[in-house]
Structure formats: structure tokens, C-alpha cells
Design a protein around this motif. Sequence first.
Motif, PDB file in Angstrom:
ATOM      1  N   THR A 115      76.808 -31.055  52.633  1.00  0.00           N
ATOM      2  CA  THR A 115      75.904 -30.034  52.118  1.00  0.00           C
ATOM      3  C   THR A 115      75.022 -30.653  51.047  1.00  0.00           C
ATOM      4  O   THR A 115      75.528 -31.336  50.139  1.00  0.00           O
ATOM      5  CB  THR A 115      76.693 -28.858  51.509  1.00  0.00           C
ATOM      6  N   GLU A 135      68.919 -25.430  50.783  1.00  0.00           N
ATOM      7  CA  GLU A 135      70.227 -26.019  51.082  1.00  0.00           C
ATOM      8  C   GLU A 135      70.339 -26.323  52.573  1.00  0.00           C
ATOM      9  O   GLU A 135      69.900 -25.536  53.417  1.00  0.00           O
ATOM     10  CB  GLU A 135      71.346 -25.053  50.670  1.00  0.00           C
ATOM     11  N   GLU A 190      73.026 -28.148  55.665  1.00  0.00           N
ATOM     12  CA  GLU A 190      74.378 -28.563  56.039  1.00  0.00           C
ATOM     13  C   GLU A 190      74.311 -29.332  57.357  1.00  0.00           C
ATOM     14  O   GLU A 190      73.474 -29.033  58.215  1.00  0.00           O
ATOM     15  CB  GLU A 190      75.300 -27.347  56.217  1.00  0.00           C
TER      16      GLU A 190
END
Length: 337
Positions: A37, A45, A47
Amino acid sequence: MNARTDIRYFDGKISTAHKASIRPIDGQGLPDGFIVTWQDKAGTEHEKRYFVKDCDYLPAVANAPHAIMLGDGARVEFIGEVPAWLTLANQRLFGRIAIMERRWAWIGASVIIMCVFVFGVLKLGIPMASHHIAQQLPADTLVKLGDQAESYVMELTQPSQLPQARQDEIIALYEKLDGDPKATVIVRGGGDIGANALAIPNNTIIITDELIKLSDDDNEILAVLAHEQGHLVHRHSLEQAISSIGVGVLIVVITGDTSDLLLALPTLLATAQYSQDAELEADQFAIDELKRLGISPAHLASFFEKMKKEHGEGQGHWSMLSTHPKTDERIKQVEQQ
């Protein structure tokens, strides 16, 4: 338990690391992968999921951290140790190696082992490989290589100034020897090589006017020819020339490709120097031949004395291909027979 671990993450697209974290994902109750992450410069953000089986572990070396290379070109660098939940291939082995690399005792031991290994290769491995190659090369290859070496020697020497009758006498001396292989004897003026005799792997022995004149006894000349015949029988010049190529010899043994080796050999055949063991072995061959002919081996020793007087201690040998073991040692070998 919070299994999230801070890392540096290189996404494979830019050279700057992202501040990121890694957490496990389970498959059948055991971690079989992880999720990275991170946030980009805009604060978004991201991932990404990876499987452990697709990772290549790079253990810490010196100041470099533990890292793993990922299948998409990305890279994870651990700020500390690899988290306990993440089990990587060969991790334990590489971890031990990394510990060894940080300890001076292990570094010192490794250096000693490497020095012993290199010494062993140079002292034993290359000579053994050279002997193996020299004994295995077919006769037609030897003749081809020897012909080129002979041409090189002929350029260094001159036509003999001795009467043809005297040259024929020298050649007749050789005919007394039990030659296998039988050599062709050529008498030449010394030129750049002076008082000398050489055995070339195409079964040719070249002996110079200067060496013949140095001796006043045909039995001494016969001893010289027998010595050179010994070099031919044991393929010394070829063995020593191959050895001069060094580690390339080991590569030939491993790969079986002799093409590069054969290109370099002709010149080396004419310039390589015999080992002391090879010289003593050729001396022994000469001693045995003289005995078989009912001639005293002392003639070999007497010629050594003349060469010693001519060239001094340590130079008491006639072949340009030799490293000249000390004359006194060679005389001692003759006297012990």
C-alpha cells in the motif's frame, strides 16, 4: 497483532521510492502473498497484490537493506529485518550468508580459502588439465601445430654453416635412438637462439651449429638429441605451451572447445619454457637411452659442465624452451644412475 510493516517501494516506473507498507494475505491459513500500500504525490492511495512465489529475495549486503524483486519490475526494500510472517525462498541461507559477510572472521576465512583455491588451480589444476589435453590431442593436430611452430623457429635461425657431411653425421647419431615418435633432425645456424636444441611437436628436432661446436664429443651430442627425444615422447613442449594459456585450459576441459587454444599454441610452442620436472624427465629418458646403447650417461653430465661453464650456474641447459633447473641438480641425477 498489527502485521503491517513499513517499507520503501519502487514501483518500477520512477526511480524515487514511495513510502509504503506491506501486509500479509493468507491462502489456506498461511501467508502466500502480500499487499503493498502506498500513496502517490497527489495523495491517492494505491494497493497491489503480489504472490511470494513470484519474488526474488536479495539479502542485505554491507549497508544495502534486505529487498525483494517483484515480477512486474517493482522492488521492495525493508527498512529493518524481513517481517517474520514473510517466508521467502532461500531466506535462511541468504540470511546466514549476510551474517558471514558482516563478520571479519568469516571474511578472513573466505579470503584464505579463496587463496588456497586459486593456488591449487594454478599449481595443480592447470598442469593436470594441460597434461590431459596434451595427451589427448590427435597426431594430425600435433603435426599442424608443430609445422607452424617450426616455421617460427626457422625465422629465428639461419642455414647451417657446417659441412653437409658433418650435418649428416649428426643426423646419423639420432638414428641410434629408439625414437617413438621418430623425429626429423634439422641442423641450423643458431641466429637469435645461439647454442640450442629444440623438440617441436611435429616430431622435429632442431640443433644448432653453436651447440655442436660447443661439444667435442659426439656422445655428448647424442645425449642432447636423446634429451630432446625425451621431450617429444612425453609431449613436454605441447603440455607446457598449453599450460602457459592458464585458466583458458580449464575452460577447454569444461567446454571441449579447443578452437581458441589451437590458435594461440604455435607461437607458445616456440617460446614456452619447460618445467623443472619436465627437464629432469627428459634427462632421465636420455640416461636410459645412453645405457641401452652401452654409452656412459657421464657424457650427459660432461655436456652439462660445458654448458655451465659457458652460461654459468642455473643456465646449464641448451633448450630455448626450458626453465633450466640448476645444472648441479641435473648432474647429480646423472651420477645417481
